[in-house]
Scaffold this motif. Structure first.
Motif, mmCIF file in Angstrom:
data_model
loop_
_atom_site.group_PDB
_atom_site.id
_atom_site.type_symbol
_atom_site.label_atom_id
_atom_site.label_comp_id
_atom_site.label_asym_id
_atom_site.label_seq_id
_atom_site.Cartn_x
_atom_site.Cartn_y
_atom_site.Cartn_z
ATOM 1 N N ASP A 96 38.059 -8.967 15.870
ATOM 2 C CA ASP A 96 38.599 -8.993 14.509
ATOM 3 C C ASP A 96 39.576 -10.149 14.361
ATOM 4 O O ASP A 96 40.153 -10.629 15.339
ATOM 5 N N VAL A 97 39.781 -10.525 13.115
ATOM 6 C CA VAL A 97 40.812 -11.495 12.771
ATOM 7 C C VAL A 97 41.698 -10.862 11.711
ATOM 8 O O VAL A 97 41.214 -10.211 10.784
ATOM 9 N N LYS A 156 37.480 -19.009 19.858
ATOM 10 C CA LYS A 156 36.636 -17.808 19.906
ATOM 11 C C LYS A 156 36.124 -17.574 21.321
ATOM 12 O O LYS A 156 36.130 -16.446 21.820
ATOM 13 N N ARG A 216 46.154 -14.951 12.809
ATOM 14 C CA ARG A 216 46.414 -16.308 12.331
ATOM 15 C C ARG A 216 47.311 -16.244 11.124
ATOM 16 O O ARG A 216 47.164 -15.370 10.278
ATOM 17 N N GLU A 230 42.567 -11.470 16.937
ATOM 18 C CA GLU A 230 43.227 -12.772 16.841
ATOM 19 C C GLU A 230 43.994 -12.777 15.522
ATOM 20 O O GLU A 230 43.432 -12.464 14.461
ATOM 21 N N GLU A 257 42.439 -17.851 8.494
ATOM 22 C CA GLU A 257 41.320 -17.505 9.377
ATOM 23 C C GLU A 257 40.393 -18.690 9.653
ATOM 24 O O GLU A 257 39.643 -18.689 10.626
ATOM 25 N N ILE A 274 40.413 -20.833 13.232
ATOM 26 C CA ILE A 274 39.879 -20.363 14.516
ATOM 27 C C ILE A 274 38.572 -21.091 14.791
ATOM 28 O O ILE A 274 37.547 -20.814 14.187
ATOM 29 N N ALA A 333 44.411 -12.321 9.123
ATOM 30 C CA ALA A 333 44.977 -13.543 8.560
ATOM 31 C C ALA A 333 46.187 -13.169 7.713
ATOM 32 O O ALA A 333 46.109 -12.291 6.859
#
Length: 124
Positions: free
Chosen positions: A98-99, A74, A55, A53, A66, A69, A101
């Protein structure tokens, strides 16, 4: 539609994709959509399938990218991941969420990669 926001999102995705490739991940797909939602990137890190994801924020007044979210997002990402794995015969493979940012400061961007930012446990 806010063209600046769309451009920021597209630029952030491209930066995140390039950054993850530089970290050794193999990008499999971008913007995977299904009836259950969307996930920005699907990658592989060794044998692990990574659902990413992305952001981004252009202003710190909204907090860290981050942090935007929530639980519902999620859950959607997890559902899309399960759909993806099922439809490709990959159920049972190791998975990570994972994210990435991206915090913009003018034309400069700061990237933070958070491997394993969340998991499917406790979301259902």
């Amino acid at each position: 539609m806010d063209h600046q926001r769309v451009r920021t999102g597209r630029d952030s995705e491209t930066l995140a994709l390039t950054y993850l490739q530089e970290q050794g991940l193999k990008i499999l797909e971008r913007n995977v959509r299904c009836p259950l939602g969307e996930v920005d990137l699907v990658a592989r890190d060794g044998e692990t399938y990574v659902f990413v994801e992305i952001r981004s924020h252009r202003s710190a007044c909204w907090g860290m990218a981050e942090e935007s979210i929530g639980r519902a997002k999620k859950m959607r990402v997890v559902r899309v991941a399960l759909w993806y794995l099922k439809h490709r015969g990959l159920l049972g493979m190791p998975v990570r969420f994972d994210v990435v940012a991206v915090q913009w400061m003018g034309n400069d961007a700061r990237i933070r990669w958070i491997p394993g930012a969340f998991d499917a446990q406790g979301l259902g």
